[in-house]
Design an enzyme around this catalytic site. Sequence first.
Site, mmCIF file in Angstrom:
data_model
loop_
_atom_site.group_PDB
_atom_site.id
_atom_site.type_symbol
_atom_site.label_atom_id
_atom_site.label_comp_id
_atom_site.label_asym_id
_atom_site.label_seq_id
_atom_site.Cartn_x
_atom_site.Cartn_y
_atom_site.Cartn_z
ATOM 1 N N LYS A 1 -3.320 -1.024 7.582
ATOM 2 C CA LYS A 1 -4.694 -1.314 7.995
ATOM 3 C C LYS A 1 -4.763 -2.234 9.203
ATOM 4 C CE LYS A 1 -7.300 -0.367 3.804
ATOM 5 N NZ LYS A 1 -8.335 -0.882 2.871
ATOM 6 N N HIS B 1 -3.484 -8.790 4.378
ATOM 7 C CA HIS B 1 -4.911 -8.904 4.632
ATOM 8 C C HIS B 1 -5.161 -9.626 5.948
ATOM 9 C CE1 HIS B 1 -5.865 -8.505 0.051
ATOM 10 N NE2 HIS B 1 -5.696 -7.340 0.647
ATOM 11 N N ARG C 1 0.845 -1.187 0.000
ATOM 12 C CA ARG C 1 0.000 0.000 0.000
ATOM 13 C C ARG C 1 0.883 1.240 0.000
ATOM 14 N NH1 ARG C 1 -2.269 -3.373 4.049
ATOM 15 N NH2 ARG C 1 -4.336 -4.199 3.501
ATOM 16 N N TYR D 1 -9.781 -10.197 -5.421
ATOM 17 C CA TYR D 1 -8.748 -10.287 -6.441
ATOM 18 C C TYR D 1 -8.960 -11.494 -7.358
ATOM 19 C CZ TYR D 1 -6.273 -6.775 -3.701
ATOM 20 O OH TYR D 1 -5.936 -5.637 -3.036
ATOM 21 N N HIS E 1 -2.457 1.513 -6.266
ATOM 22 C CA HIS E 1 -3.120 0.227 -6.056
ATOM 23 C C HIS E 1 -3.152 -0.640 -7.317
ATOM 24 C CE1 HIS E 1 -4.284 0.262 -1.937
ATOM 25 N NE2 HIS E 1 -5.231 -0.652 -2.102
ATOM 26 N N ARG F 1 -0.650 -3.163 -6.911
ATOM 27 C CA ARG F 1 -1.072 -4.141 -5.899
ATOM 28 C C ARG F 1 -2.009 -5.170 -6.533
ATOM 29 N NH1 ARG F 1 -1.252 -4.431 -0.383
ATOM 30 N NH2 ARG F 1 -3.141 -5.171 0.643
#
Length: 410
Positions: free
Chosen positions: A284, A379, A259, A388, A353, A356
């Site tokens: 996150k 994640h 990120r 994804y 992103h 990513r």
Amino acid sequence: MSNADYEPISKLRILLTEQRYSPVVIGNYCAYAHGFLDYFAQHDLPIMDVTEEQVSKYLQYAIAMFRKRHGRAPARDWHSIPRSGIHALLRLAQGQWPSAPKATCAADALRFAICDEYETWLREERGLASASIDALMWEGRNFLTWQLDRLGPDSLMTMTVGDIDCYMDTRSPHQTRKSVKDVAERLRSMLRYLHRTGRTAIDLSPHVVAPLLYAYEGVPSILTPDQVAAVLQASGADKTPVGLRDHAILQLLATYGLRSGEICNLRIGDIDWRTEAIRIRHTKTRACSFLPLMAPVGEAVLAYLQAGRPVTGAREIFIRTRAPYRKLGLLANMVRRRLKDAGIKPTGKSGSHIFRHARAVEMLRAAVPQKVIGDLLGHRSAESTAPYLKLATEDLRAIALDVPGQEVRS
């Protein structure tokens, strides 16, 4: 002006020198700050009491004086130079600029109090990341301003579902369905907090209407492997300090799918050159991952540290190329610029992103387990990685199946 009046200019010059501004910029900033001080000294207004509105009025005065001296208007971006010098002076003198707003009525006082408490709750009790707090705070302030300016400070206790619907109607025009849903989620957070602290009679958060989004709705933009290679090749050819920095960042994006904030917060101590490992702090989840330092990434980062990074006390790896030399902010503009240099135009969004997404798809197509992909991307759960999978559906189109048909008899 007395010698004491010149003291802020001397302090400003020392500060700018310590921050390694160029001598020309230091001279310009100090000259404009000096003129600013002269103006307010003539009006007997201490610098500690200067407001944003007064700065704007002064800049209009400065433009008029420029026109009077030179017989023409200044260049369109000229005002940004005196404003930068003035803001630097005011940050030094007042400690914060723009200064914190002051309550002018009961509604202001209530809004400021709620927002201060709400921000503390989001940070200390919920433990949210700064970016999430900023988004929630913006919506919270906007809603409180809208409600209190309309109906006054006593209106929170008597708010109805109709008030909530009316606010959502003001926020919905020209927004995508996803954006409206985000607004609704942020508003629900503020409404829950207002009820939790006894400022509303009932919890109105369940009554916020938002559009229904289907699971994995919309396929995000990605880059093909050839496009990623083209961007890296183009940035690698730029041997300027900014080129070395951007190339190292793009290598990190392409290799690990990080990120934006994870790259900007990467510190010098996070790379262990001896064991060839890199520590990633996931923005996150606030968890840390220890990943192998891949050769292209290590070489690019080392080249930047040796020949591109400014001399600064900051511990973050990636630094602005202009003073003040502090850690880099968001990467979106840099990514867009490097995509353009490589002649690549993504069909959708073109922020960091897309690298990513591309990395995730590349691993999916290589049959890497979903759990491993999620761990690399930082994640918290498999559900975060699942979207994804939709990006790799194009592979299924390449598989032709022979469907048996009914034999036609003569």
